[in-house]
Design an enzyme around this catalytic site. Structure first.
Site, PDB file in Angstrom:
ATOM      1  N   ASN A  14     -37.239  22.446  19.835  1.00  0.00           N
ATOM      2  CA  ASN A  14     -36.574  23.411  18.955  1.00  0.00           C
ATOM      3  C   ASN A  14     -36.570  24.756  19.667  1.00  0.00           C
ATOM      4  O   ASN A  14     -37.619  25.395  19.792  1.00  0.00           O
ATOM      5  CB  ASN A  14     -37.348  23.503  17.629  1.00  0.00           C
ATOM      6  CG  ASN A  14     -36.853  24.644  16.752  1.00  0.00           C
ATOM      7  OD1 ASN A  14     -35.746  25.141  16.936  1.00  0.00           O
ATOM      8  ND2 ASN A  14     -37.681  25.062  15.800  1.00  0.00           N
TER       9      ASN A  14
ATOM     10  N   LYS B 104     -35.261  27.466  18.675  1.00  0.00           N
ATOM     11  CA  LYS B 104     -35.184  28.599  17.740  1.00  0.00           C
ATOM     12  C   LYS B 104     -34.058  29.552  18.183  1.00  0.00           C
ATOM     13  O   LYS B 104     -33.071  29.075  18.728  1.00  0.00           O
ATOM     14  CB  LYS B 104     -36.534  29.323  17.654  1.00  0.00           C
ATOM     15  CG  LYS B 104     -37.696  28.356  17.459  1.00  0.00           C
ATOM     16  CD  LYS B 104     -38.954  29.061  17.062  1.00  0.00           C
ATOM     17  CE  LYS B 104     -40.132  28.111  17.154  1.00  0.00           C
ATOM     18  NZ  LYS B 104     -41.170  28.416  16.181  1.00  0.00           N
TER      19      LYS B 104
ATOM     20  N   HIS C  22     -37.216  23.948   8.167  1.00  0.00           N
ATOM     21  CA  HIS C  22     -38.256  24.508   9.051  1.00  0.00           C
ATOM     22  C   HIS C  22     -38.956  25.644   8.298  1.00  0.00           C
ATOM     23  O   HIS C  22     -38.320  26.366   7.522  1.00  0.00           O
ATOM     24  CB  HIS C  22     -37.605  25.032  10.337  1.00  0.00           C
ATOM     25  CG  HIS C  22     -38.607  25.391  11.396  1.00  0.00           C
ATOM     26  ND1 HIS C  22     -39.344  26.547  11.347  1.00  0.00           N
ATOM     27  CD2 HIS C  22     -39.014  24.729  12.493  1.00  0.00           C
ATOM     28  CE1 HIS C  22     -40.155  26.587  12.404  1.00  0.00           C
ATOM     29  NE2 HIS C  22     -39.976  25.486  13.109  1.00  0.00           N
TER      30      HIS C  22
ATOM     31  N   GLU D  95     -39.786  28.474   9.108  1.00  0.00           N
ATOM     32  CA  GLU D  95     -39.189  29.804   9.313  1.00  0.00           C
ATOM     33  C   GLU D  95     -37.985  30.001   8.395  1.00  0.00           C
ATOM     34  O   GLU D  95     -37.713  31.118   7.952  1.00  0.00           O
ATOM     35  CB  GLU D  95     -38.815  29.990  10.796  1.00  0.00           C
ATOM     36  CG  GLU D  95     -40.078  30.169  11.649  1.00  0.00           C
ATOM     37  CD  GLU D  95     -39.944  29.750  13.096  1.00  0.00           C
ATOM     38  OE1 GLU D  95     -38.825  29.503  13.567  1.00  0.00           O
ATOM     39  OE2 GLU D  95     -40.999  29.638  13.769  1.00  0.00           O
TER      40      GLU D  95
ATOM     41  N   GLU E 250     -45.571  20.061  10.098  1.00  0.00           N
ATOM     42  CA  GLU E 250     -45.774  21.284  10.868  1.00  0.00           C
ATOM     43  C   GLU E 250     -46.615  22.257  10.053  1.00  0.00           C
ATOM     44  O   GLU E 250     -46.065  23.043   9.254  1.00  0.00           O
ATOM     45  CB  GLU E 250     -44.429  21.937  11.179  1.00  0.00           C
ATOM     46  CG  GLU E 250     -43.505  21.101  12.030  1.00  0.00           C
ATOM     47  CD  GLU E 250     -42.613  21.987  12.890  1.00  0.00           C
ATOM     48  OE1 GLU E 250     -42.660  21.833  14.109  1.00  0.00           O
ATOM     49  OE2 GLU E 250     -41.910  22.849  12.359  1.00  0.00           O
TER      50      GLU E 250
ATOM     51  N   GLY F 136     -46.317  28.433  16.688  1.00  0.00           N
ATOM     52  CA  GLY F 136     -46.221  29.608  17.544  1.00  0.00           C
ATOM     53  C   GLY F 136     -47.508  30.386  17.692  1.00  0.00           C
ATOM     54  O   GLY F 136     -47.492  31.524  18.165  1.00  0.00           O
TER      55      GLY F 136
ATOM     56  N   SER G 283     -47.590  24.297  18.069  1.00  0.00           N
ATOM     57  CA  SER G 283     -48.286  24.594  19.322  1.00  0.00           C
ATOM     58  C   SER G 283     -48.559  23.353  20.177  1.00  0.00           C
ATOM     59  O   SER G 283     -49.609  23.267  20.817  1.00  0.00           O
ATOM     60  CB  SER G 283     -49.570  25.377  19.038  1.00  0.00           C
ATOM     61  OG  SER G 283     -49.255  26.623  18.440  1.00  0.00           O
TER      62      SER G 283
HETATM   63  C1  PEP Z   1     -41.489  24.771  15.921  1.00  0.00           C
HETATM   64  O1  PEP Z   1     -40.671  25.617  16.220  1.00  0.00           O
HETATM   65  O2  PEP Z   1     -41.188  23.897  15.085  1.00  0.00           O
HETATM   66  C2  PEP Z   1     -42.806  24.796  16.559  1.00  0.00           C
HETATM   67  C3  PEP Z   1     -43.652  23.856  16.253  1.00  0.00           C
HETATM   68  O3  PEP Z   1     -43.062  25.824  17.410  1.00  0.00           O
HETATM   69  P1  PEP Z   1     -44.277  25.921  18.474  1.00  0.00           P
HETATM   70  O4  PEP Z   1     -44.289  24.596  19.230  1.00  0.00           O
HETATM   71  O5  PEP Z   1     -43.898  27.065  19.353  1.00  0.00           O
HETATM   72  O6  PEP Z   1     -45.527  26.110  17.721  1.00  0.00           O
END
Ligand code: PEP
Length: 243
Positions: A10, A12, A94, A96, A163, A169, A205
């Site tokens: 992803n 973003k 997601h 976000e 998640e 992040g 992460s």
């Molecule tokens: C994500 O964007 O869904 C995500 C898990 O980001 P990261 O791997 O950077 O934590």
């Protein structure tokens, strides 16, 4: 039941047309197709360019879609439009989007239904906040989100991404034990009788350093990778760790 692993990147809100060279670098790093299914979700501006450039073993996905196919929704992109650009997957809900755009479970479900109708596979995200985990509510929150955000469909048509919000992040990932336990709970709570066919990704992460341990858990069917997917070498290392 063997479920094929899936690694999805992803991006973003990152990437310009020059970054499509990512596809060439990934091909050079992985001259042979991996055993896992691989998906990259760039911003919508790069979807068609990416679809034209990735090797055949990489599918392209979008990061969001509208719940409607067409209409007076300025600025939105519908699932049929994304399919038309070459997308085969779309992320829905997601954290976000839930947090910064106020997306509710009902809206996420409508978006996932729109994706299915357009022939896309929705990757529906669920996950608890740090306060909810510390309050002992992680499992009830995540199961509630799944029941409210996931459409009624055969397990094979849907992908769920667990998640934890506190892991996205931050550089702090869920322990393989905790993630595996949540994936098992999601599978057992699946409404249809086919929970063993449901693919559940872990996201938060994921890195080349922790991917092997996370992906070796029986109930973790792959990873949704944010930051580390931007670098083809790190993304390739995660793909290799999936086996
Ligand atoms: C994500 O964007 O869904 C995500 C898990 O980001 P990261 O791997 O950077 O934590």
């Amino acid at each position: 039941m063997t479920r094929r692993k899936l690694i999805a990147g992803n991006w973003k809100m990152h990437g310009r047309s020059a970054d499509l060279a990512w596809a060439d670098r990934l091909s050079a790093l992985m001259p042979l197709p991996p055993r896992s299914e691989i998906v990259v979700c760039p911003p919508a501006t790069l979807l068609s360019g990416m679809a034209a450039r990735v090797p055949g073993w990489v599918a392209v996905g979008a990061q969001d879609c509208a719940a409607q196919p067409d209409g007076a929704h300025t600025g939105d992109l519908s699932a049929p439009m994304l399919a038309d650009l070459g997308a085969r997957y779309v992320i829905a809900g997601h954290s976000e989007r839930r947090r910064f755009h106020g997306e509710t479970d009902a809206l996420v479900r409508a978006k996932a239904e729109a994706a299915l109708k357009a022939g896309l596979t929705p990757v529906i995200c669920v996950g608890e906040t740090l306060d909810q985990r510390q309050g002992g509510e992680a499992q009830s929150v995540v199961l509630r989100q799944m029941h409210a955000s996931v459409p009624d469909a055969a397990a094979g048509r849907i992908i769920i991404a667990y998640e934890p919000v506190w892991a996205i992040g931050t550089g702090v990932h869920a322990s393989p034990g905790d993630a595996g336990q949540m994936h098992r709970a999601l599978r057992e709570a699946w409404r249809g009788g086919d929970g063993e066919a449901l693919r559940i990704l872990y996201g938060g992460s994921v890195s080349p350093e922790n991917a092997g341990e996370l992906l070796s858990r029986a109930d973790i069917d792959g990873a949704l990778v944010g930051g580390a997917s931007l670098d083809p070498a790190r993304f390739a290392a995660i793909i290799r760790a999936a086996g």
